[in-house]
Design a protein around this motif. Structure first.
Motif, PDB file in Angstrom:
ATOM      1  N   CYS A 133       0.635  -0.721  -0.078  1.00  0.00           N
ATOM      2  CA  CYS A 133       0.033   0.004  -0.323  1.00  0.00           C
ATOM      3  C   CYS A 133       0.626   1.398  -0.068  1.00  0.00           C
ATOM      4  O   CYS A 133       0.728   2.427  -0.575  1.00  0.00           O
ATOM      5  CB  CYS A 133      -0.482   0.230   1.501  1.00  0.00           C
ATOM      6  N   GLN A 136       3.751   0.570  -3.400  1.00  0.00           N
ATOM      7  CA  GLN A 136       3.705   0.787  -4.913  1.00  0.00           C
ATOM      8  C   GLN A 136       2.495   1.052  -5.159  1.00  0.00           C
ATOM      9  O   GLN A 136       2.524   1.600  -6.161  1.00  0.00           O
ATOM     10  CB  GLN A 136       3.291  -1.010  -5.014  1.00  0.00           C
ATOM     11  N   MET A 137       1.217   1.536  -3.785  1.00  0.00           N
ATOM     12  CA  MET A 137       0.233   1.674  -4.160  1.00  0.00           C
ATOM     13  C   MET A 137      -0.026   3.965  -3.380  1.00  0.00           C
ATOM     14  O   MET A 137      -0.822   4.267  -4.102  1.00  0.00           O
ATOM     15  CB  MET A 137      -1.550   1.254  -3.523  1.00  0.00           C
ATOM     16  N   CYS A 167      -7.709  -0.183  -4.647  1.00  0.00           N
ATOM     17  CA  CYS A 167      -6.872  -1.220  -5.936  1.00  0.00           C
ATOM     18  C   CYS A 167      -6.784  -2.189  -5.656  1.00  0.00           C
ATOM     19  O   CYS A 167      -6.417  -3.441  -6.006  1.00  0.00           O
ATOM     20  CB  CYS A 167      -5.209  -0.516  -5.850  1.00  0.00           C
ATOM     21  N   GLY A 169      -4.492  -3.841  -3.910  1.00  0.00           N
ATOM     22  CA  GLY A 169      -3.704  -4.435  -4.192  1.00  0.00           C
ATOM     23  C   GLY A 169      -2.948  -5.543  -2.631  1.00  0.00           C
ATOM     24  O   GLY A 169      -2.163  -6.424  -2.646  1.00  0.00           O
TER      25      GLY A 169
END
Ligand code: SF4
Ligand code: SF4
Ligand code: SF4
Ligand code: FES
Ligand code: FES
Lengths: 225, 282
Positions: A133, A136-137, A167, A169
């Motif tokens: 989180c 990458q996000m 997302c 993720g």
């Protein structure tokens, strides 16, 4: 370049390489769980233990976080390593036997039984979702809360996060969530929702609980009013 | 909630070491606990993520997300206290207060909590009320402890916010200004000069509070000259601020005790020197 010895073989790697990466470069298998390519090493699960040093000074370290040092002598499968790894796997099995990923790891190491009190946790606190989180996000919607026994993953105040972009993720990388259905094996996926931008758990109402791979799950907690 | 408070606290701690923890401590001492709204504001004001702040808050037992009573009762259940009978003491408090551990009485007087070892094991069972340690507590003392706390006989020792009354060390006139109260107590009035501009500066006289008011704010971190508004003498003393190294202004309290305030705008450096130096005793 740094030269170190892994299982008797010399290998030269760039500064900053971890022992795990060096061993993988040579093709020595080291099991990992909390480690994930693309995320910062975290060193939570200790599954990637290796033995470094010699004689009485030899010690166990987690290879995913240990940087290669010149002249370092590493053994990736010594008796001591195997014993520790087995113990860690048994502990993981004791806390989260439903995880497909942990089951696979156990079976690869021929572990069919564990000797501890059986629990069925939803989370092994590997921190993969948290790093996913954040790194990458770029959302930082979820994080660790509390400490010790009460440590858990979730949003601040357990309310839907304003910065979560839903997302999915976090769920995608979770070794405990990939329990019933996981898109990491597309042919076995139930709906493919998690692979789309539309978040899987947002549609949970239209599925029954059986379909959901995790309860409570981070995304569901976020969704809750 | 007072709109300015959280932002003011954040501004006061701007750039100081240990940022997040000291801000959280200050917010908690302001409200008695950490309100959700205050934490959200703190996140906005500091640029830290709420997730990180929440992680820190829930990690430390010293922080509370729930309103707490006026008095905090901590019963030690650490190993040593446990074998010396602490569970009985805890039960007694639970019984007399009628609340479980972690709860607050409906009249908001008492919050009860159990802790694991307060570092005074040899004196166990240990009970701490408002920062005051009670050792070798027996069951029959519980009522007495609660009564004394209720009546306020034991002034909380932890409360480090008390008003000071200071004078100019040169002309000995009082620097207190009741016409400009800050924190509901008379402020300390000084003359602040910076870059050729002089104006009155009002400092909170509450020790532990860092509030100050002036008309034309100088740039943050500028080093000012603080002078007595009565005799006009520079108050600069011979010591330097432990936070930032700037000179400190010196004011006299009673019997030669001194209050040192950093001359750098926005710096948290304040020192209370309670030793009486013979030269200054009057
Ligand atoms: S779904 Fe939300 S919490 Fe999960 S990784 Fe994406 S932004 Fe973070
Ligand atoms: S929710 Fe899943 S990914 Fe996140 S810490 Fe727990 S087990 Fe790991
Ligand atoms: S969203 Fe669909 S495919 Fe993805 S994990 Fe859930 S059920 Fe499986
Ligand atoms: S993979 Fe190295 S500690 Fe988890
Ligand atoms: S166990 Fe109570 S003070 Fe240490």
């Amino acid at each position: 370049m740094i030269t170190l010895t892994i299982n008797g073989l010399d290998v030269s790697v760039e500064k900053g390489t971890t022992v795990l990466e060096a061993a993988q470069f040579l093709g020595f298998p080291i099991p990992t769980l909390c480690h994930m390519e693309g995320l910062t090493p975290y060193g939570a699960c200790r599954l990637c233990v290796v033995e470094i040093g010699e004689g009485p000074g030899a010690k166990l370290v987690s290879s995913c976080t240990y940087p290669a040092e010149p002249g370092l002598k590493v053994r990736t499968a010594s008796l001591r390593v195997m014993r520790a790894r087995k113990m860690i796997l048994e502990l993981l099995l004791a806390s989260c036997p439903q995880s497909k990923e942990i089951q696979d790891l156990a079976s690869k190491h021929e572990i069919t039984q564990q000797r501890f009190r059986q629990e069925y946790s939803d989370c092994i606190l590997c921190g993969r979702c948290v790093r996913m989180c954040e790194e990458q996000m770029m959302a930082k919607a979820i994080g660790f809360r509390g400490r010790g026994e009460k440590r858990s993953i979730g949003t601040p105040f357990d309310v839907p996060s304003e910065v979560c972009r839903q997302c999915g993720g976090c769920i995608y990388v979770c070794p405990a969530c990939s329990l019933r259905c996981t898109y990491t094996q597309p042919e076995k996926a139930i709906c493919g929702g998690c692979a789309n931008l539309s978040p899987p758990c947002l549609q949970k109402d239209s599925f029954d609980d059986m379909m959901c791979y995790m309860d409570p799950c981070v995304a569901c907690e976020i969704k809750k009013p | 909630m007072d709109d300015r408070t959280v932002e003011t606290i954040v501004a006061e701690h701007h750039g100081s070491l240990g940022g997040m923890l000291s801000i959280l401590t200050a917010i908690q001492s302001e409200y008695g606990y950490l309100p959700e709204d205050a934490l959200r504001r703190m996140a906005a004001a500091t640029g830290e993520s709420l997730t990180d702040i929440y992680a820190v808050v829930t990690f430390y037992k010293a922080f509370s997300l729930k309103p707490r009573g006026k008095h905090l009762v901590s019963v030690c259940l650490g190993t040593a206290c446990h074998v010396r009978g602490a569970p009985k003491i805890a039960e007694e408090f639970i019984g007399q207060l009628g609340i479980a551990s972690g709860e607050t009485t409906p009249d908001k007087e008492f919050t009860l909590e159990t802790v694991n070892c307060l570092g005074a094991c040899a004196l166990g069972p240990i009970v701490v009320v408002d920062g005051r340690y009670y050792s070798n507590v027996r069951k029959n003392q519980v009522a007495e402890i609660l009564k004394r706390t209720r009546e306020g006989l034991d002034q909380p020792r932890e409360n480090r916010r008390f008003p000071l009354s200071v004078r100019c060390p040169h002309c000995r006139q009082s620097l207190m200004d009741a016409a400009h109260p800050i924190d509901n107590v008379p402020s300390i009035r000084l003359t602040m000069s910076w870059d050729g501009d002089s104006q009155p500066l009002y400092l909170s006289s509450l020790h532990g509070s860092l509030r100050s008011v002036c008309e034309r704010e100088t740039p943050a971190h500028s080093i000012t000259v603080l002078a007595c508004p009565m005799c006009g003498q520079d108050l600069v003393g011979d010591s330097r601020c432990s936070e930032c190294g700037a000179d400190m202004a010196r004011m006299t309290i009673d019997k030669g005790a001194t209050l040192m305030v950093c001359t750098r705008r926005g710096c948290a450096g304040r020192r209370l020197n309670l030793e009486t130096t013979p030269a200054e005793a009057d």
